[in-house]
Design an enzyme around this catalytic site. Structure first.
Site, short mmCIF file in Angstrom:
data_model
loop_
_atom_site.label_atom_id
_atom_site.label_comp_id
_atom_site.label_asym_id
_atom_site.label_seq_id
_atom_site.Cartn_x
_atom_site.Cartn_y
_atom_site.Cartn_z
N SER B 165 -5.62 5.17 5.50
CA SER B 165 -5.15 6.17 4.55
C SER B 165 -5.83 7.52 4.83
CB SER B 165 -5.42 5.67 3.13
OG SER B 165 -4.69 6.40 2.20
N ASP B 331 4.40 -0.53 3.13
CA ASP B 331 3.70 0.69 2.73
C ASP B 331 4.70 1.83 2.63
OD1 ASP B 331 2.08 2.91 2.44
OD2 ASP B 331 0.73 2.41 4.10
N HIS B 364 0.73 -0.18 0.40
CA HIS B 364 -0.31 0.60 1.07
C HIS B 364 -1.67 -0.08 0.99
CE1 HIS B 364 -2.30 4.14 2.61
NE2 HIS B 364 -2.99 4.28 1.50
#
Lengths: 229, 394
Positions: B165, B331, B364
């Protein structure tokens, strides 16, 4: 990229009489003869891109035997994940679209082993191989082999053989060609042939200095070392 | 939602902002941090944790970069929440990022609130917390600060930089800004630029914080208030984007929470509401609202191609770094198409790159969870790199 190989034939496709006749006697874990032949064409320590590298078997052979800087592209996610988990540099991608992203001359050799027939635009793929690599090594199953001709002519059915083990409705192969067709394509795109080998159904080289018509009839597959003209 | 009272945890979080329970390096006026906004930040400090042992030639160091609301406590009990480290399943002895073999460094990011200088830190020039006087920082600024830490530790080349991320953005920035200092790079569940949708989500979160009357234009630390409601809402909204529809449905469906029937009120009747409220309130306990504004802003500003003439491949020209890009199928915050853009750019630069898309329905958040294929890929890739680097097993 799903390939048509003897290996998958042994692993579950319906076995025909032809397979039994032609089944090569190889020890388990042995390197595939076509892979060994390809590795003979690669200079030690070269930068190599294997397009449609499957689970990375050929790449591993090239790295261990030739010490190459090897990379791969593979369509099937399981093949990619398995390769990367074994420390190989492989990306998930499609030969038809992703080769466009590579710069000219990025590799010494670009290999397309038993994959061309499964691409949507074989000519474009071939042009990309020659653009990206100083050399290209391409192996193709030969649809001109006598056994296939015999099947088609005598039974009027699409042949199923060790090199082309799937039925017509299951196969990933959409652009099959004969050795002569492939040679014509090489001429058309201006590829210079540095070396050519035909392999019999057991994967052994046809060790005779034969004319093309002979290879086209008796080669189950052929391997070409090409260069930009 | 009721105002959040300052708890013991919250006090501990405040204490960690300036005097963290981890090592810190303090850089004085002689070593200012040059920020993208044009200002020099000095003095400033970086808080970090290390795991495992640095080998004799300092070739086995791995920098782990944390995500938006993570911190340096990657593989030990968090001193504020008392919970396990955020990647304790990934980093440790015998684990994919094996601390028996590698020396792992994880620092709190610039702008954070766990001991690295950020808006909740004391501004020594004015003897009060920085608040909104803190300069707006970027991902590149965060990486510059990390590079100063790595230099301080005497490490000239990191064996690997790994992160998911926002941590993945830092990995890309490391590889682009300091290619010679990064042998291998593993950007996970990230993108080379923040999408309009992601900027939009972040803006909703920031507006929630700033709409809280207790925010006091960012000066709540001086006025003794705390915009907990706004931050909790920001977290609730963000948390939804970390999950997938399938995971939410499987986990909660339309199940009711501790009751037989609907109450015809705005109580948390549904389990999913109760879950989000819990996530919001526990986040507020440990995180600083102004830090949330600054760090989300850093992500919004991130656009690696824009820093290189609009062509992402230019960021990696001539790189020798070995990359392993990973994404997860469910995601939707950083979809696989974002990962593919990175891979295509790396290919165009003839970089050594692997790319694996992991099948997962966990959204995610999957990069923080125990996904066997993900772990196998990490282990395999690092093992291959270790052989290429000539690292011996410790």
């Amino acid at each position: 990229m799903q390939k048509s190989t003897k290996v998958s034939a042994r692993q579950g496709a319906p076995v025909s009489l032809d397979d039994i006749e032609a089944a090569p006697i190889t020890l388990p874990q042995a390197d595939r003869p076509d892979h060994v032949l390809i590795s003979e064409m690669v200079a030690p320590g070269a930068r190599v891109l294997d397009v449609g590298c499957g689970d990375g078997q050929l790449l591993r052979l090239l790295i261990s035997k030739k010490g190459v800087d090897g990379r791969g592209i593979e369509l099937s996610q399981s093949g990619v994940n398995n390769s990367v988990a074994h420390g190989l540099s492989v990306i998930q991608g499609d030969a038809d679209t992703d080769l466009d992203n590579y710069p000219d001359g990025a590799f010494d050799y670009v290999i397309l082993s038993q994959t061309l027939q499964a691409t949507r635009r074989p000519k474009k793929v071939m042009e990309n191989l020659l653009r990206i690599g100083r050399h290209a090594i391409v192996s193709v199953p030969n649809f001109g082999h006598w056994r296939l001709r015999y099947h088609l002519v005598l039974f009027g059915r699409m042949p199923v053989t060790p090199t082309l083990p799937e039925s017509w409705y299951e196969t990933q192969n959409i652009h099959l060609c004969t050795i002569r067709d492939f040679v014509d394509l090489c001429d058309e795109i201006g590829a210079k042939m540095e070396r050519a080998e035909a392999l019999d159904p057991s994967g052994q080289p046809v060790r005779v200095n034969a004319p093309w018509w002979f290879w086209n009839l008796f080669g189950a597959q052929a391997i070409f070392l090409l260069k930009r003209a | 939602m009721a105002p959040v009272a300052l708890s013991e945890t919250k006090h501990e979080a405040r204490r960690q902002a300036d005097t963290p329970e981890s090592r810190t390096v303090r850089f004085g006026p002689e070593a200012p941090l040059k920020l993208d906004c044009g200002l020099d930040l000095q003095p400033f400090q970086i808080a970090y944790k290390t795991y495992g042992a640095l080998n004799a030639d300092k070739s086995n160091a791995i920098l782990v970069c944390h995500a938006l609301t993570g911190d340096q406590h990657v593989a030990n009990e968090n001193p504020v929440t008392k919970k396990p480290g955020w990647w304790q399943t990934m980093v440790g002895p015998g684990l994919p990022i094996d601390t028996d073999k590698y020396f792992v460094i994880c620092s709190n990011v610039l702008g954070g609130c766990m001991g690295t200088t950020g808006p909740s830190s004391l501004n020594s020039a004015k003897n009060r917390p920085w608040g909104l006087d803190f300069p707006v920082v970027t991902i590149k600024d965060m990486v510059r600060a990390q590079a100063m830490l790595v230099d301080h530790l005497g490490i000239s080349q990191l064996f690997a930089v790994i992160g998911g991320s926002m941590g993945g953005m830092q990995v890309l920035e490391w590889a682009a800004s300091f290619p010679e200092k990064v042998f291998a790079a593993v950007p996970i569940a990230c993108a080379a630029k923040h999408s309009a949708q992601n900027i939009a989500f972040n803006e909703v979160g920031r507006q929630a914080v700033m709409a809280d009357p207790d925010w006091r234009k960012g000066s709540y630390l001086e006025t003794g208030t705390f915009p907990g409601s706004g931050l909790a809402v920001a977290r609730m909204q963000a948390h939804i984007t970390y999950l997938s529809e399938a995971a939410l449905q499987r986990k909660f469906g339309r199940e009711l929470q501790d009751r037989e029937s609907r109450t015809f009120t705005f109580d948390a009747d549904f389990q999913v509401e109760s879950y989000l409220r819990y996530q919001g309130s526990s986040f507020v306990e440990r995180f600083d609202p102004n830090s949330y504004l600054y760090i989300t802003r850093a992500m919004d500003y991130y656009d690696l191609a824009a820093d290189h003439g609009g062509v992402l491949a230019n960021a990696f020209t001539g790189t020798k770094t070995r990359f392993c890009v990973m994404s997860f199928t469910s995601d939707w915050l950083f979809p696989t198409s974002d990962a593919r853009d990175i891979v295509h750019a790396l290919n165009a630069a003839a970089a050594n790159v692997s790319f694996v898309e992991i099948e997962s329905d966990k959204g995610h958040d999957a990069f923080l969870l125990d996904e066997p294929e993900f772990f196998a890929t990490m282990r395999g890739f690092l093992g291959g790199c270790a052989r290429a680097r000539g690292l011996k097993d410790a």
